[in-house]
Design an enzyme around this catalytic site. Structure first.
Site, PDB file in Angstrom:
ATOM      1  N   TYR A 146      15.359  31.382   5.113  1.00  0.00           N
ATOM      2  CA  TYR A 146      14.244  32.189   5.633  1.00  0.00           C
ATOM      3  C   TYR A 146      14.326  32.337   7.149  1.00  0.00           C
ATOM      4  CZ  TYR A 146      11.916  31.391   1.127  1.00  0.00           C
ATOM      5  OH  TYR A 146      11.597  31.338  -0.190  1.00  0.00           O
TER       6      TYR A 146
ATOM      7  N   MET B 144      11.016  25.047   0.382  1.00  0.00           N
ATOM      8  CA  MET B 144      10.159  24.133  -0.387  1.00  0.00           C
ATOM      9  C   MET B 144      10.974  23.207  -1.285  1.00  0.00           C
ATOM     10  SD  MET B 144       6.912  25.011  -2.844  1.00  0.00           S
ATOM     11  CE  MET B 144       6.059  25.966  -1.606  1.00  0.00           C
TER      12      MET B 144
ATOM     13  N   LYS C  73       0.846  -1.206   0.000  1.00  0.00           N
ATOM     14  CA  LYS C  73       0.000   0.000   0.000  1.00  0.00           C
ATOM     15  C   LYS C  73       0.879   1.252   0.000  1.00  0.00           C
ATOM     16  CE  LYS C  73      -0.429  -0.259   5.047  1.00  0.00           C
ATOM     17  NZ  LYS C  73      -1.255  -0.784   6.142  1.00  0.00           N
TER      18      LYS C  73
ATOM     19  N   ARG D 184     -10.519  -0.131  14.660  1.00  0.00           N
ATOM     20  CA  ARG D 184     -10.433   0.630  13.406  1.00  0.00           C
ATOM     21  C   ARG D 184     -11.517   0.146  12.459  1.00  0.00           C
ATOM     22  NH1 ARG D 184      -4.688   1.170  10.268  1.00  0.00           N
ATOM     23  NH2 ARG D 184      -5.098  -1.016   9.775  1.00  0.00           N
TER      24      ARG D 184
END
Ligand SMILES: *Cc1c(COP(=O)(O)O)cnc(C)c1O
Length: 361
Positions: A253, A301, A33, A126
């Protein structure tokens, strides 16, 4: 290709499959998965099947169908619950689904029967049917001609940390299976174990579902065996720019880092949009020339800076390991997870698709 990439060692995956089968002493489901925990679902699935896994486990219908589209015909189970609207495609593709109630299997429909594994909630809280209602659900499934009941399973909540609770879950599950047998209902596949249970020898059944350990990452709870696993993933990049900056230079930054002496500033072409997390700024290390070098200033980023010490003339273009080994140094997924207050599962699944995966075997 960009100057950052993930290398996946498929031989390591194959070796882990062999170990896991041996420890489990049963058939193995390779849980692929979330794009095989970030490693790439199709190559990992093919490797795991070749190495002896008999099943694949995924989370969603789309994940199952993309394995089928890649030509993989092996048995696949969707471990999550799927909406009614997705059942027809899964039925046609002979993908097995998880049932937590008859309603989750949609209305009766013609064609080949839908393959079903009934999920019992023995303590995960769950999905699943509670143990006392499991027999009624199985009878309902087994009684429908458009469904093919082929498995029953449960999932452990704390196989890595709580053997007592795992034993209780196992006991509840075994009682359900025994009750079904007493009613003349038995099915091919009985499964409960995840990676932690396989390594620590807990649980029951003739099939075991391995996720994290398949990738060579430690599920916890059995350090001796975990050491025998081989991590499959390394995340690398090349230095985009390298230069000396004088004392007093601030980096990135917010100017959270100011050099107190001349440093060799390395700009790496990777950032939080790649999954190199922002909270690692000023805290993580990367490996260059076999040494640990600190990440300085904020991760941005798309770019991140590291500061090499004096006398360490790293040049642009040199290879940097963000996660993995270089020489005798390692930055492992657990170390990075700890910096983020999370688990290594989230680190490897968090490496974005913008970072190309390359395969070695
Ligand atoms: C993800 C998952 C697994 C695999 O768990 P690991 O801890 O990665 O081995 C097994 N079973 C179910 C139901 C899952 O959702």
């Amino acid at each position: 290709m960009r100057d950052t990439w993930v290398e996946v060692d498929l031989d390591a995956v194959a070796a882990n499959v062999a170990r896991l089968r041996e420890w489990a002493g049963s058939e193995l489901m390779a849980v692929v998965k979330a794009d095989a925990y970030g490693h790439g679902a199709v190559p990992v699935a093919r490797t795991a099947l070749e190495a002896g896994a008999g099943w694949l486990g995924v989370a969603t219908a789309a994940e199952a169908l993309s394995l089928r589209a890649a030509g993989i015909g092996a048995p696949i189970l969707v471990l999550g619950l799927v909406p009614d609207g997705e059942l027809a495609d899964l039925r046609a593709a002979a993908v097995a689904v998880t049932a937590a109630g008859v309603r989750s299997l949609g209305p009766k429909s013609p064609g080949p029967p839908l393959r079903v594994h009934v999920k019992v909630d023995t303590g995960m809280g769950r999905i699943g049917v509670l143990p006392e209602r499991a027999a009624a659900l199985v009878e309902a499934v087994a009684g429908r001609a458009d469904l093919s009941w082929e498995g029953i399973f449960t999932h452990f909540a704390a196989a890595d940390t709580d053997p007592e609770f795992t034993a209780l879950q196992t006991h509840r599950f075994e009682a359900v299976v025994a009750d079904l047998r007493a009613r003349g209902l038995s099915c091919p596949w009985v499964h409960a174990r995840n990676s932690a249970a396989i390594l620590s020898g807990q649980g029951t059944g003739n099939l075991a579902r391995a996720g994290i350990a398949l990738y060579g990452l430690d599920p916890g709870g059995a350090p001796g065996r975990a050491q025998k696993l081989r991590p499959a993933l390394a995340w690398k990049c090349r230095v985009a720019q390298a230069r000396w900056v004088p004392a007093g230079t601030s980096v990135s930054y917010g100017r959270t880092f100011v050099a107190d002496r001349p440093v060799r500033l390395l700009t790496l072409p990777v950032g939080y949009a790649d999954g190199y997390r922002r909270e690692w700024g000023g805290r993580a290390h990367v490996l260059v020339r076999g040494r640990r070098v600190p990440v300085v200033g904020r991760v941005t980023m798309d770019q991140t800076m590291a500061a090499a010490p004096a006398g360490f003339e790293v040049e642009a273009g040199e290879e940097v390991v963000l996660l993995g080994r270089q020489g005798d140094q390692t930055v492992d997924a657990r170390e990075l997870a700890a910096l983020s207050g999370t688990i290594h599962y989230e680190i490897v699944t968090g490496i974005r698709h913008r970072v190309e995966r390359v395969y070695r075997s």
